[in-house]
Scaffold this motif. Structure first.
Motif, PDB file in Angstrom:
ATOM      1  N   PRO A 140       6.328 -20.103   4.752  1.00 30.42           N
ATOM      2  CA  PRO A 140       6.304 -18.721   4.345  1.00 30.42           C
ATOM      3  C   PRO A 140       6.497 -18.334   3.028  1.00 30.42           C
ATOM      4  N   VAL A 141       6.007 -17.324   2.619  1.00 29.48           N
ATOM      5  CA  VAL A 141       5.993 -16.805   1.302  1.00 29.48           C
ATOM      6  C   VAL A 141       7.196 -15.546   1.377  1.00 29.48           C
ATOM      7  N   PHE A 142       8.251 -15.529   0.762  1.00 24.97           N
ATOM      8  CA  PHE A 142       9.188 -14.547   1.079  1.00 24.97           C
ATOM      9  C   PHE A 142       8.951 -13.226  -0.218  1.00 24.97           C
ATOM     10  N   LEU A 143       8.806 -13.358  -1.424  1.00 20.32           N
ATOM     11  CA  LEU A 143       8.820 -12.289  -2.077  1.00 20.32           C
ATOM     12  C   LEU A 143       7.823 -12.624  -3.106  1.00 20.32           C
ATOM     13  N   PHE A 144       7.304 -13.501  -3.549  1.00 18.39           N
ATOM     14  CA  PHE A 144       6.240 -13.748  -4.469  1.00 18.39           C
ATOM     15  C   PHE A 144       5.009 -13.832  -4.108  1.00 18.39           C
ATOM     16  N   PHE A 145       4.393 -12.885  -3.788  1.00 21.68           N
ATOM     17  CA  PHE A 145       2.985 -12.656  -3.490  1.00 21.68           C
ATOM     18  C   PHE A 145       2.313 -11.467  -3.824  1.00 21.68           C
ATOM     19  N   ASP A 146       1.019 -11.331  -3.805  1.00 23.35           N
ATOM     20  CA  ASP A 146       0.301 -10.198  -4.189  1.00 23.35           C
ATOM     21  C   ASP A 146       0.545  -9.033  -3.343  1.00 23.35           C
ATOM     22  N   TRP A 147       1.318  -7.893  -3.621  1.00 26.16           N
ATOM     23  CA  TRP A 147       1.736  -6.775  -2.738  1.00 26.16           C
ATOM     24  C   TRP A 147       0.337  -5.936  -2.728  1.00 26.16           C
ATOM     25  N   THR A 148       0.047  -5.378  -1.436  1.00 23.67           N
ATOM     26  CA  THR A 148      -1.050  -4.686  -1.087  1.00 23.67           C
ATOM     27  C   THR A 148      -0.617  -3.433  -0.097  1.00 23.67           C
ATOM     28  N   LEU A 149      -1.343  -2.517  -0.255  1.00 20.04           N
ATOM     29  CA  LEU A 149      -1.292  -1.303   0.853  1.00 20.04           C
ATOM     30  C   LEU A 149      -2.399  -1.382   1.679  1.00 20.04           C
ATOM     31  N   GLU A 150      -3.244  -2.173   1.588  1.00 18.32           N
ATOM     32  CA  GLU A 150      -4.337  -2.406   2.489  1.00 18.32           C
ATOM     33  C   GLU A 150      -4.283  -2.299   3.978  1.00 18.32           C
ATOM     34  N   ASN A 151      -3.018  -2.944   4.343  1.00 16.58           N
ATOM     35  CA  ASN A 151      -2.784  -2.778   5.617  1.00 16.58           C
ATOM     36  C   ASN A 151      -2.639  -1.368   6.466  1.00 16.58           C
ATOM     37  N   TYR A 152      -1.757  -0.566   5.448  1.00 19.08           N
ATOM     38  CA  TYR A 152      -1.233   0.650   5.937  1.00 19.08           C
ATOM     39  C   TYR A 152      -2.595   1.692   5.915  1.00 19.08           C
ATOM     40  N   ALA A 153      -3.651   1.265   5.182  1.00 22.51           N
ATOM     41  CA  ALA A 153      -4.746   2.110   4.955  1.00 22.51           C
ATOM     42  C   ALA A 153      -5.625   1.883   6.157  1.00 22.51           C
ATOM     43  N   THR A 154      -5.648   0.581   6.644  1.00 24.69           N
ATOM     44  CA  THR A 154      -6.479   0.161   7.722  1.00 24.69           C
ATOM     45  C   THR A 154      -5.823   0.442   9.164  1.00 24.69           C
ATOM     46  N   VAL A 155      -4.386   0.495   9.192  1.00 17.43           N
ATOM     47  CA  VAL A 155      -3.730   1.179  10.054  1.00 17.43           C
ATOM     48  C   VAL A 155      -4.129   2.632  10.454  1.00 17.43           C
ATOM     49  N   GLN A 156      -4.098   3.537   9.185  1.00 17.79           N
ATOM     50  CA  GLN A 156      -4.527   4.848   9.398  1.00 17.79           C
ATOM     51  C   GLN A 156      -5.822   5.197   9.721  1.00 17.79           C
ATOM     52  N   GLU A 157      -6.722   4.441   9.276  1.00 21.42           N
ATOM     53  CA  GLU A 157      -8.344   4.557   9.659  1.00 21.42           C
ATOM     54  C   GLU A 157      -8.615   4.181  10.871  1.00 21.42           C
ATOM     55  N   ARG A 158      -7.865   3.086  11.568  1.00 21.17           N
ATOM     56  CA  ARG A 158      -8.017   2.716  12.943  1.00 21.17           C
ATOM     57  C   ARG A 158      -7.643   3.685  14.011  1.00 21.17           C
ATOM     58  N   SER A 159      -6.407   4.229  13.734  1.00 23.40           N
ATOM     59  CA  SER A 159      -5.556   5.142  14.812  1.00 23.40           C
ATOM     60  C   SER A 159      -4.786   6.147  14.089  1.00 23.40           C
ATOM     61  N   SER A 160      -4.841   7.386  14.608  1.00 23.78           N
ATOM     62  CA  SER A 160      -3.911   8.426  14.211  1.00 23.78           C
ATOM     63  C   SER A 160      -2.509   8.185  14.399  1.00 23.78           C
ATOM     64  N   TYR A 161      -1.860   8.043  13.173  1.00 27.92           N
ATOM     65  CA  TYR A 161      -0.475   7.931  13.249  1.00 27.92           C
ATOM     66  C   TYR A 161       0.242   8.757  13.727  1.00 27.92           C
ATOM     67  N   PHE A 162      -0.153  10.198  13.155  1.00 26.24           N
ATOM     68  CA  PHE A 162       0.687  11.344  13.095  1.00 26.24           C
ATOM     69  C   PHE A 162       0.638  11.784  14.795  1.00 26.24           C
ATOM     70  N   ARG A 163      -0.622  11.443  15.518  1.00 25.36           N
ATOM     71  CA  ARG A 163      -0.563  11.896  16.907  1.00 25.36           C
ATOM     72  C   ARG A 163       0.383  11.186  17.615  1.00 25.36           C
ATOM     73  N   HIS A 164       0.570   9.617  17.389  1.00 25.46           N
ATOM     74  CA  HIS A 164       1.396   8.967  17.949  1.00 25.46           C
ATOM     75  C   HIS A 164       2.938   9.280  17.680  1.00 25.46           C
ATOM     76  N   PHE A 165       3.103   9.669  16.328  1.00 23.83           N
ATOM     77  CA  PHE A 165       4.320  10.050  15.944  1.00 23.83           C
ATOM     78  C   PHE A 165       4.793  11.385  16.541  1.00 23.83           C
ATOM     79  N   MET A 166       3.964  12.459  16.742  1.00 22.05           N
ATOM     80  CA  MET A 166       4.430  13.472  17.352  1.00 22.05           C
ATOM     81  C   MET A 166       4.651  13.321  18.687  1.00 22.05           C
TER      82      MET A 166
END
Length: 276
Positions: A47-73
Motif C-alpha cells: 500500500p502507498v500511504f502518502l507519496f502518490f499523485d493526489w487527485t480529485l477525480e473520485n469526488y467529481a465522479t461521485v458527484q456526477e453519478r449521484s446527487s450527494y446533496f439530496r442524500h445529505f438532506m
C-alpha cells in the motif's frame, strides 16, 4: 486527598492515550487518503500511504453519478426528525420514571433496553409488509418512525439517568410555589438537565445518521440517506475502492465536524452527575 501523579506516570498515560487514539482514527485517515488516489494506487501492493499523485477525480465522479446533496438532506431530515420526536416522547416518559417511580419501573426500563437486543432482521418482513401496505416505503416519514422507535429505549434510559441526578426537593419546591406539571417540566426540570438532553440529542443524531440496515431495506431512491449513497458504490463488477472512499468521506464528514465542535457538550452531558 488526591493522589500525586508522577511525571513518568503522566508520560506513560499520555503515550497510551495517543496510541489508542491513533489506532481508532487510522481507518478514517486511510479512507480519506484513499479517496484522493487513483483506482490503481488504491489497490497497490504494498500500500502507498502518502507519496502518490493526489487527485480529485473520485469526488467529481461521485458527484456526477449521484446527487450527494439530496442524500445529505435525507440524512439530516431523518436523523434530526427522529431524534426530536424521540425526545418529545422520551422526556415525559423519563420524568415519570424518575420522579413518580413505581415497583415496576426497573422492569419496564430493562424491557425497553432488551428490545435493542432483538436482531433487526427478525422483524424485517412484517415491518416491510406494513410499510408497503401503508405507503411508507421509500419515504422520509417511514424512516423517521422506524429510527424513532429503534432509538427510543436509549433516549429514555439516558434521560432517566440524568433526571435521577436532579434533587426531587427542587421540583417539590416548585410545586409548593404553585407550578403546574407543565411549568415544572419546562421551566424547572429541562433547564437543569440541558447537558444531559444535549448529549442525548447528539448521540442519537449520530446513531440515526449511521443506521444502515433499515435505510438500505426500506428505501430505494427518494428517501435514501447517505448510508444508501455509500452502498451504491458496491456493484457486481466489484468494489471501486477510491470512489467508495470518496463517497464514504463525503458521508462521514458532516457528522465528524458536528462531533468535533460539540465534543465539550457531549462529554459534559455523558459525565453529568458522575461527580458529586
Amino acid at each position: 486527598m488526591a493522589r500525586a501523579v508522577t511525571t513518568k506516570t503522566k508520560a506513560i498515560n499520555t503515550a497510551i492515550a495517543w496510541t489508542i487514539a491513533i489506532l481508532i482514527f487510522f481507518p478514517i485517515l486511510w479512507t480519506v487518503l484513499t479517496s484522493f488516489k487513483s483506482e490503481g494506487t488504491a489497490i497497490a501492493d504494498p500500500p502507498v500511504f502518502l507519496f502518490f499523485d493526489w487527485t480529485l477525480e473520485n469526488y467529481a465522479t461521485v458527484q456526477e453519478r449521484s446527487s450527494y446533496f439530496r442524500h445529505f438532506m435525507n440524512s439530516v431530515v431523518i436523523s434530526v426528525g427522529s431524534t426530536i420526536i424521540g425526545l418529545a416522547i422520551g422526556i415525559p416518559a423519563a420524568w415519570a420514571m424518575a420522579f413518580v417511580p413505581g415497583k415496576q419501573t426497573k422492569n419496564v426500563l430493562m424491557w425497553m433496553l432488551s428490545t435493542k437486543m432483538l436482531p433487526p432482521v427478525g422483524v424485517l418482513v412484517p415491518l416491510y409488509l406494513i410499510f408497503r401496505d401503508w405507503g411508507l416505503l421509500d419515504t422520509r416519514i417511514g424512516l423517521i418512525i422506524v429510527l424513532t422507535l429503534i432509538n427510543l429505549p436509549i433516549i429514555v434510559w439516558m434521560l432517566y439517568t440524568y433526571f435521577r441526578e436532579i434533587p426531587n426537593d427542587i421540583l417539590e419546591a416548585a410545586r409548593m410555589d404553585g407550578a403546574t406539571l407543565r411549568s415544572e417540566v419546562i421551566y424547572v426540570l429541562l433547564p437543569m438537565a440541558v447537558p444531559g438532553i444535549a448529549s442525548t440529542l447528539l448521540l442519537n443524531i449520530i446513531l440515526a445518521w449511521n443506521e444502515a440496515f433499515w435505510t438500505l431495506n426500506l428505501t430505494a431512491a427518494n428517501a435514501a440517506p447517505l448510508t444508501a449513497f455509500i452502498a451504491s458504490y458496491s456493484s457486481p463488477e466489484g468494489l471501486f475502492y477510491a470512489k467508495l472512499s470518496a463517497a464514504s468521506t463525503m458521508a462521514i464528514a458532516p457528522i465528524l465536524i458536528m462531533g468535533w465542535f460539540s465534543q465539550k457538550q457531549l462529554v459534559r452531558g455523558l459525565t453529568f452527575g458522575a461527580v458529586k
